[in-house]
Design a protein around this motif. Structure first.
Motif, PDB file in Angstrom:
ATOM      1  N   ARG A   1       2.979  -8.124  52.200  1.00  0.00           N
ATOM      2  CA  ARG A   1       1.961  -9.064  51.702  1.00  0.00           C
ATOM      3  C   ARG A   1       2.557 -10.451  51.486  1.00  0.00           C
ATOM      4  N   VAL A   2       3.757 -10.516  50.886  1.00  0.00           N
ATOM      5  CA  VAL A   2       4.381 -11.818  50.621  1.00  0.00           C
ATOM      6  C   VAL A   2       4.628 -12.569  51.916  1.00  0.00           C
ATOM      7  N   PHE A   3       5.132 -11.883  52.940  1.00  0.00           N
ATOM      8  CA  PHE A   3       5.398 -12.535  54.222  1.00  0.00           C
ATOM      9  C   PHE A   3       4.095 -12.974  54.887  1.00  0.00           C
ATOM     10  N   HIS A   4       3.055 -12.140  54.795  1.00  0.00           N
ATOM     11  CA  HIS A   4       1.759 -12.516  55.374  1.00  0.00           C
ATOM     12  C   HIS A   4       1.219 -13.768  54.691  1.00  0.00           C
ATOM     13  N   GLU A   5       1.260 -13.803  53.350  1.00  0.00           N
ATOM     14  CA  GLU A   5       0.711 -14.938  52.622  1.00  0.00           C
ATOM     15  C   GLU A   5       1.532 -16.199  52.832  1.00  0.00           C
ATOM     16  N   ALA A   6       2.803 -16.023  53.230  1.00  0.00           N
ATOM     17  CA  ALA A   6       3.653 -17.181  53.513  1.00  0.00           C
ATOM     18  C   ALA A   6       3.540 -17.625  54.971  1.00  0.00           C
ATOM     19  N   GLY A   7       2.613 -17.011  55.721  1.00  0.00           N
ATOM     20  CA  GLY A   7       2.361 -17.453  57.086  1.00  0.00           C
ATOM     21  C   GLY A   7       3.077 -16.667  58.157  1.00  0.00           C
TER      22      GLY A   7
END
Length: 813
Positions: free
Chosen positions: A111-117
């Motif tokens: 999730r963190v990587f997805h939200e960071a683009g």
């Protein structure tokens, strides 16, 4: 704050850090490598993140592993994102693999990587899929569980490792492996298997806890030495996380002692009349008897409900808590018992248990006998009965995900989560303020768990609170040590690991003493005799001076904020002040001081005509005042609601307006007069730009009325009539002397501010209406079109700019 070369004191600290940050190379590096969008929010690194990444980059360049120890809550996940992006951008052959040991953490990393683009990160679901991905050149970014490595239940683990090490290396690319919570994972067995399979990879471990001395050798073999450290006490000092306050509770003593029941009775009867109090007292002896016969779990439930009643953060709509139970059976028991309390519908059970009929068809021994299993099965079956599973999820997962989301985003609707093992690692919930522990834990698991309450949130969250029902912590001096096992401190300056908890009451007393001292300093400059009028003069100024009220705004804001700080500090230990070390006389004196400052705050607010923005600096103030203010002040819950003093004067009458003022003001005619004058002045200042010429005229009239009052040229009754008429004119901008051609409010404003020239006002109004476009405010080209049209009428650039600022305030345009 930035921290670098702290020993260098050759120049001002601000200058030193500005020069370092604005160095051309570093400035461009921050813009290029250290800016990311996290869920749409632009983020830059804190100093410890920046320097941690810089140290890791040097290790990567040397293809050397190591450990990044940054305490829980300080942003390790974002460090992984920044570091992975830098590696992949600067090495075309590189691949990054992020490994965790729990499904929750694995999902969080994705999730963190997805939200960071980073949308192309691949999360593998099996060991076979993981190896297939590693044996292919794409994707370059993977996340997985560390348990995907190696076979389980191997008889000869060392032989298994030797076999892996002798096998061929089929992975593609230069692998950089990030291992989250690297201190765990079966004493290094999985780590060894992982290194044997990924022979040429560089391993970087991330941990929020210090290494135990017994685990040091394994960690050094797998990862290497520390790359960068950021300890718990450093993060607290920097304001990155909140400090933790600890309290061990003897539940039998706490619930059944007469003193505690008296405190509870006092809280429950606030605002009750004498008859209601007598009726409650008649039932109290029965309740004491009932409580003494309850089971331990029921006493803990009662204790938690008591906290939710009296603790400001829990009784507001902004804070919530986690209860850690010793087993799924105990958690289910707690959940069932909470259904007969005010927390029914606002608590949830989070254990990952999925009810299945096989759970109640087999025999077992010990606590989880058939009866125990059947009890858990029945509780969950009832709990999940109306849950419709979301795609790819079980009923239990759907229920728990919704509960967790509500806990984070709607704390007023989800006040308590009951857990066993889940959510004690990697769960970020800023509203979570209290953790109640009724489970045996130690060392890393204990520290990771209690750090769930150290996240920053709204201003009313000042600490994380740990309530220990198991006496897990050993006291060392004035603090409580988190770790029972010996820590590795060889690589730490002065051997200081920096992890201990402060005693809640000791810290509470310190905060209350500091809050009393701080607010006394705010009020110290008030001149004798320090009566209501003296305070109004100091915080609101001279009503004759139209600038005074605005100039003293910072003083009033300071008073409001320090009053909030005092009230929070007081209510946190209000019922335990004797245990905190205060004498009976001191307790009474402090209570009187708190009441005094609360009244003063209300008087200054009324005298200045200010409506406090509750969201800006006192999120929980309304609740605290409703709960803790004296009965005398509770009278101010009046039929006028939130109407201002001027509203009441104009629409209801001056007598009701005065009666609505705090008693300290209405008892003095001069204080009443200055309060009304400050309210009128405040309205003139607020609305001045709408019609400057009109409000300049009103300001002059106000000054004249004040001069007449002070010169005793008019009686008090005549003064009240004059000030009421002025208030009506200030609140209602209509006037009787307008020409027939001035028809609208906007035309009236232009007429007032263009020398009362009717023709000029109408021509300007027409030019504006003909040139304005939709949504023109803030649109520079559209604003310039209007300015050009006004210039064609006025032929004066300076006058155009002056009138245009007034035009922007008119809703008609």
């Amino acid at each position: 704050k930035w921290k670098e070369d702290e020993q260098d004191d050759s120049m001002l600290q601000l200058d030193k850090y500005l020069l370092k940050m604005c160095d051309k190379k570093r400035f461009l590096e921050i813009l290029y490598d250290f800016v990311l969008f996290d869920g749409g929010t632009k983020k830059l690194p804190r100093p410890h993140q920046y320097f941690g990444i810089k140290a890791a980059q040097e290790h990567v360049r040397r293809r050397e592993g190591g450990i990044i120890w940054h305490t829980h809550g300080s942003g390790k996940s974002l460090i992984m994102v920044w570091l992975a992006k830098w590696i992949l951008e600067n090495n075309p052959n590189a691949r990054a693999v992020i490994l965790t040991d729990r499904i929750e953490l694995d999902k969080q990393i994705e999730r963190v990587f997805h939200e960071a683009g980073e949308k192309e990160i691949k999360r593998t679901t099996s060991g076979k899929e993981l190896m297939e991905q590693l044996n292919n050149p794409l994707p370059r970014l993977l996340c997985s569980l560390i348990h995907k490595f190696g076979a389980r239940n191997v008889d000869n683990f060392d032989a298994y490792i030797r076999e892996l090490e002798s096998g061929p290396n089929n992975t593609v690319g230069e692998l950089f492996v990030f291992v989250d919570e690297c201190h765990r994972t079966e004493s290094g067995k999985m780590h060894r298997a992982m290194k044997a399979i990924l022979k040429n990879a560089v391993f970087i471990g991330f941990t929020g806890t210090p290494l135990l001395k017994k685990d040091k050798q394994t960690s050094l073999q797998v990862f290497g030495k520390y790359i960068h450290k950021y300890k718990f006490n450093e993060a607290v000092e920097d304001g990155v996380v909140l400090d933790l306050l600890y309290e061990a509770r003897d539940i039998d003593q706490r619930i059944t002692s007469p003193e505690k029941i008296d405190e509870w009775f006092g809280e429950s009867t606030k605002g009750s009349n004498d008859y209601q109090i007598r009726e409650l007292k008649s039932k109290w002896g029965t309740m004491q008897h009932v409580l003494s016969s309850k089971t331990r779990s029921e006493k803990i439930i009662k204790d938690i409900i008591y906290d939710f009643k009296i603790k400001p953060r829990l009784s507001s709509s902004f804070g919530n808590a986690i209860l850690v139970a010793g087993s799924i059976y105990e958690a289910a028991r707690y959940y069932e018992m909470f259904q007969s309390t005010p927390l029914k519908g606002k608590c949830a059970l989070i254990t990952s248990y999925n009810p299945a009929t096989r759970d109640i068809t087999t025999e077992d021994t010990g606590e989880n006998t058939e009866t125990g299993k059947e009890y858990v099965y029945n509780i969950y079956s009832e709990l999940l009965e109306d849950i419709s599973p979301e795609p790819g999820k079980s009923k239990s997962e759907t229920y728990e995900d919704k509960a967790k989301t509500k806990f984070i985003k709607e704390p007023t609707n989800m006040k308590l989560l009951i857990v066993v093992d889940k959510l004690l690692v990697g769960f970020d919930a800023p509203p979570c303020t209290f953790m109640y522990i009724d489970k045996r834990m130690q060392d890393h698991g204990l520290f990771q768990a209690i750090c769930r309450v150290n996240r920053l949130d709204t201003e009313d969250k000042d600490f994380g609170y740990i309530v220990d029902y198991k006496d897990l912590f050993s006291k060392l001096g004035d603090a409580y040590d988190v770790y029972a096992s010996e820590l590795d401190s060889e690589d730490t300056e002065n051997g200081d690991i920096g992890i201990s908890l402060k005693d809640r009451l000791k810290k509470g007393k310190e905060r209350l003493d500091n809050a009393l001292e701080a607010i006394a300093l705010v009020c110290e400059p008030v001149l004798p005799p320090k009566d209501q009028l003296a305070y109004i003069h100091y915080f609101c100024g001279n009503p004759e001076n139209k600038q005074d009220l605005k100039d003293r705004e910072m003083k009033r804001t300071s008073l409001y904020k320090h009053t909030v700080g005092l009230l929070r500090s007081y209510t946190n230990i209000e019922n335990e002040m004797s245990e905190a070390g205060y004498s009976a006389d001191e307790i009474e004196a402090i209570k009187n001081k708190v009441d005094k400052y609360l009244k003063l705050r209300e008087e200054i607010r009324a005298a200045s005509g200010e409506k406090l923005d509750m969201k800006t600096f006192e999120a929980d103030m309304r609740h605290l005042i409703d709960t803790y203010i004296q009965a005398e002040d509770s009278r101010r819950i009046d039929p006028f609601g939130d109407q201002s003093l001027l509203d009441i004067m104009v629409h209801i009458g001056i007598a009701d307006a005065i009666e609505n003022l705090p008693e300290g003001i209405r008892s003095s005619k001069e204080a009443v007069a200055e309060t009304i004058e400050n309210n009128v002045r405040s309205r003139i200042i607020k609305d001045h730009l709408i019609d400057p010429a009109y409000f300049d005229e009103m300001s002059a009239l106000l000054s004249e009325i004040i001069r007449e009052r002070k010169a005793n040229a008019v009686s008090y009754e005549e003064y009240l009539k004059m000030i009421t008429e002025l208030a009506k004119r200030v609140m209602n901008l209509t006037r009787d002397d307008l020409p027939a051609g001035i028809q609208t409010n906007a035309q009236r404003v232009l007429y007032n501010n263009l020398g009362k020239n009717e023709d000029l006002a109408i021509l300007t109004d027409t030019a504006i209406r003909n040139s304005r476009r939709a949504d023109w405010r803030g649109n520079i080209p559209s604003e310039n079109e209007i300015k050009h049209a006004i210039f064609e009428v006025l032929k004066d650039k300076a006058e155009v700019e002056r009138i245009f600022q007034i035009v922007k305030q008119q809703n008609e345009y």
